[in-house]
Design a protein around this motif. Structure first.
Motif, mmCIF file in Angstrom:
data_model
loop_
_atom_site.group_PDB
_atom_site.id
_atom_site.type_symbol
_atom_site.label_atom_id
_atom_site.label_comp_id
_atom_site.label_asym_id
_atom_site.label_seq_id
_atom_site.Cartn_x
_atom_site.Cartn_y
_atom_site.Cartn_z
ATOM 1 N N VAL A 114 -43.156 20.549 99.000
ATOM 2 C CA VAL A 114 -43.692 20.279 100.342
ATOM 3 C C VAL A 114 -44.208 21.571 100.973
ATOM 4 O O VAL A 114 -43.574 22.623 100.870
ATOM 5 C CB VAL A 114 -42.601 19.635 101.236
ATOM 6 C CG1 VAL A 114 -43.076 19.498 102.677
ATOM 7 C CG2 VAL A 114 -42.181 18.277 100.674
ATOM 8 N N ASN A 115 -45.380 21.447 101.625
ATOM 9 C CA ASN A 115 -45.948 22.559 102.376
ATOM 10 C C ASN A 115 -45.288 22.599 103.758
ATOM 11 O O ASN A 115 -45.333 21.624 104.518
ATOM 12 C CB ASN A 115 -47.466 22.328 102.495
ATOM 13 C CG ASN A 115 -48.170 23.442 103.220
ATOM 14 O OD1 ASN A 115 -47.767 23.860 104.290
ATOM 15 N ND2 ASN A 115 -49.259 23.915 102.634
ATOM 16 N N HIS A 116 -44.680 23.737 104.079
ATOM 17 C CA HIS A 116 -43.912 23.885 105.323
ATOM 18 C C HIS A 116 -44.754 23.603 106.573
ATOM 19 O O HIS A 116 -44.273 22.994 107.539
ATOM 20 C CB HIS A 116 -43.366 25.319 105.370
ATOM 21 C CG HIS A 116 -42.549 25.654 106.566
ATOM 22 N ND1 HIS A 116 -41.193 25.482 106.612
ATOM 23 C CD2 HIS A 116 -42.903 26.141 107.782
ATOM 24 C CE1 HIS A 116 -40.746 25.861 107.795
ATOM 25 N NE2 HIS A 116 -41.761 26.268 108.526
ATOM 26 N N ASN A 129 -46.738 7.705 97.406
ATOM 27 C CA ASN A 129 -47.982 7.916 96.641
ATOM 28 C C ASN A 129 -47.727 8.334 95.193
ATOM 29 O O ASN A 129 -48.653 8.766 94.508
ATOM 30 C CB ASN A 129 -48.822 9.026 97.294
ATOM 31 C CG ASN A 129 -49.467 8.542 98.557
ATOM 32 O OD1 ASN A 129 -49.730 7.357 98.713
ATOM 33 N ND2 ASN A 129 -49.711 9.456 99.481
ATOM 34 N N ASN A 130 -46.469 8.294 94.758
ATOM 35 C CA ASN A 130 -46.099 8.784 93.423
ATOM 36 C C ASN A 130 -46.576 10.201 93.180
ATOM 37 O O ASN A 130 -46.998 10.554 92.082
ATOM 38 C CB ASN A 130 -46.697 7.886 92.337
ATOM 39 C CG ASN A 130 -45.910 6.622 92.187
ATOM 40 O OD1 ASN A 130 -44.676 6.652 92.188
ATOM 41 N ND2 ASN A 130 -46.608 5.504 92.104
ATOM 42 N N ASP A 131 -46.544 11.001 94.215
ATOM 43 C CA ASP A 131 -47.037 12.377 94.131
ATOM 44 C C ASP A 131 -45.846 13.306 93.833
ATOM 45 O O ASP A 131 -45.231 13.848 94.746
ATOM 46 C CB ASP A 131 -47.710 12.699 95.476
ATOM 47 C CG ASP A 131 -48.433 14.027 95.461
ATOM 48 O OD1 ASP A 131 -48.327 14.749 94.452
ATOM 49 O OD2 ASP A 131 -49.086 14.341 96.473
ATOM 50 N N PHE A 132 -45.532 13.441 92.549
ATOM 51 C CA PHE A 132 -44.353 14.226 92.160
ATOM 52 C C PHE A 132 -44.767 15.548 91.506
ATOM 53 O O PHE A 132 -45.901 15.700 91.067
ATOM 54 C CB PHE A 132 -43.487 13.419 91.186
ATOM 55 C CG PHE A 132 -43.021 12.114 91.782
ATOM 56 C CD1 PHE A 132 -42.357 12.088 93.002
ATOM 57 C CD2 PHE A 132 -43.253 10.909 91.131
ATOM 58 C CE1 PHE A 132 -41.931 10.887 93.567
ATOM 59 C CE2 PHE A 132 -42.839 9.701 91.682
ATOM 60 C CZ PHE A 132 -42.173 9.693 92.907
ATOM 61 N N ASP A 133 -43.827 16.468 91.411
ATOM 62 C CA ASP A 133 -44.134 17.775 90.812
ATOM 63 C C ASP A 133 -43.290 18.013 89.575
ATOM 64 O O ASP A 133 -42.220 17.446 89.411
ATOM 65 C CB ASP A 133 -43.898 18.875 91.855
ATOM 66 C CG ASP A 133 -44.929 18.801 92.954
ATOM 67 O OD1 ASP A 133 -46.054 19.284 92.734
ATOM 68 O OD2 ASP A 133 -44.640 18.215 94.017
#
Ligand code: KG4
Ligand code: ZN
Length: 343
Positions: free
Chosen positions: A112-114, A325-329
């Motif tokens: 996550v972008n702070h 969104n299934n946006d995983f890293d």
């Protein structure tokens, strides 16, 4: 707790506070923060000490967040963590911890972008705050950043203006230091300003090439010379006039922010106005923006106090949107101290 609930464990460790939260969908079940008192002695955040304190705090803070939420760690669906921007040594503690726990629990990892998280804190479902409609403008003001953003959708951010030197939180903290106040000085300027006259002293406001950009380093220098001159004539000048000085500084900063925000609203035609970031806890800034409802026909969105300064719940809400969104890293993702808001 329904079967369809998504539980996100989120971790924030970008600067000097260690935070962990559990969200059930877009609601906060727990939001634990361990503040680091150690930096007050040094007049600012000492990165090595921050990193060490994060290492001591992270396990108990995460344990407490799970305990307070009343869930079992097996129920956690994903782990969100602050990837950046922030202090490298601090970010690394949260990043490594989040990666190890995601492997141990066998759940996905979400970076996550702070700065996005400060804005998205508005989307936490909580009766103490309202959620803005798109598009909206967000004045993001913290110890590290000062930006006016146009938010078109949950993940679509455009920077309209930003600081070319110091962040507004730094302006508060550095001038507070000149006044002999401990770190972080922002809340103390706010406190003293309450009993002061905001028109007692005038400080010139900066000019920037892009009218929506900010500059605060000149103000700090102007205050330094103002204090030096007055202390020469009266060595007790600060003690005798502290409230008026604080009120005048806070008023100048508020004016600088408001002028740009009004201009951004006029030039985009957007009247949904939000504020985010630690400095949005400031009482004069909150009040002045709220007054924009009457003066400019704005709808204003001021986040709940607990979601303005650094906290893990705001990391969790971005985690929740990314989860949907299934946006995983991947596990090889790295902490990035200079991460940009639209990276
Ligand atoms: O968002 P934040 O908690 O951390 C960063 O990401 O930087 O913001 C911290 C900043 C500090 O500079 C602190 O002095 C300032 O927010 N701050 C305030 C107030 N509360 C916190 N500044 C002015 N007035 C306040 N009430
Ligand atoms: Zn922050």
């Amino acid at each position: 707790m329904s079967k369809n609930s998504i539980y996100i464990l989120s971790i924030e460790s970008s600067c000097d506070d260690t935070g962990a939260a559990i969200l059930e969908n877009d609601r906060v079940l727990s939001n634990v923060i361990a503040n680091q008192k150690i930096h007050a002695e040094y007049g600012g955040v000492v990165p090595e000490l921050a990193s060490r304190a994060h290492q001591q705090n992270i396990v108990p803070v995460v344990q407490q967040a799970i305990l307070k939420a009343g869930i079992d760690k097996k129920q956690i669906n994903a782990i969100a963590f602050t990837q950046g921007p922030g202090l490298m040594g601090s970010l690394l503690v949260g990043t490594s911890f989040a990666k190890s726990l995601s492997i141990a629990l066998g759940v996905p990892l979400i970076a996550v972008n702070h700065m996005q998280a400060h804005v998205m804190a508005h989307f936490i479902r909580d009766k103490a705050q309202e959620t803005p409609d798109f598009p909206f403008l967000c004045l993001t003001i913290s110890g590290g950043h000062t930006q006016i953003l146009k938010i078109k959708s949950p993940m679509d951010f455009e920077i309209l203006g930003e600081t070319i030197d110091d962040a507004v939180g730094e302006a508060f903290d550095k001038t507070a230091k000149l006044l002999g106040l401990p770190y972080p000085g922002g809340p103390l300027i706010d406190k003293h300003a309450k009993s002061g006259n905001k028109n007692a002293y005038q400080f010139t406001e900066p000019k920037t090439k892009n009218a929506l950009d900010f500059s605060f380093s000149g103000l700090k220098t102007a205050i330094l010379y103002f204090l030096k001159k007055n202390l020469k004539e009266n060595p007790n000048f600060i003690d005798e006039n502290l409230n008026d000085i604080c009120a005048s500084i806070q008023h100048t900063i508020t004016n600088i922010l408001m002028k740009r925000l009004i201009l951004a609203s006029r030039s985009t035609g957007i009247k949904n106005i939000a504020i985010a970031g630690g400095v949005s806890a400031n009482s004069e800034i909150r009040k002045t923006i709220k007054n924009g409802e009457k003066t400019y026909g704005w709808s204003t969105y001021i986040p709940k106090f607990a979601y303005t300064t650094d906290n893990a719940a705001m990391i969790g809400i971005v985690g929740y949107f990314k989860y949907l969104n299934n946006d995983f890293d991947r596990e090889d993702i790295t902490a990035t101290s200079r991460l940009k808001i639209n990276d």
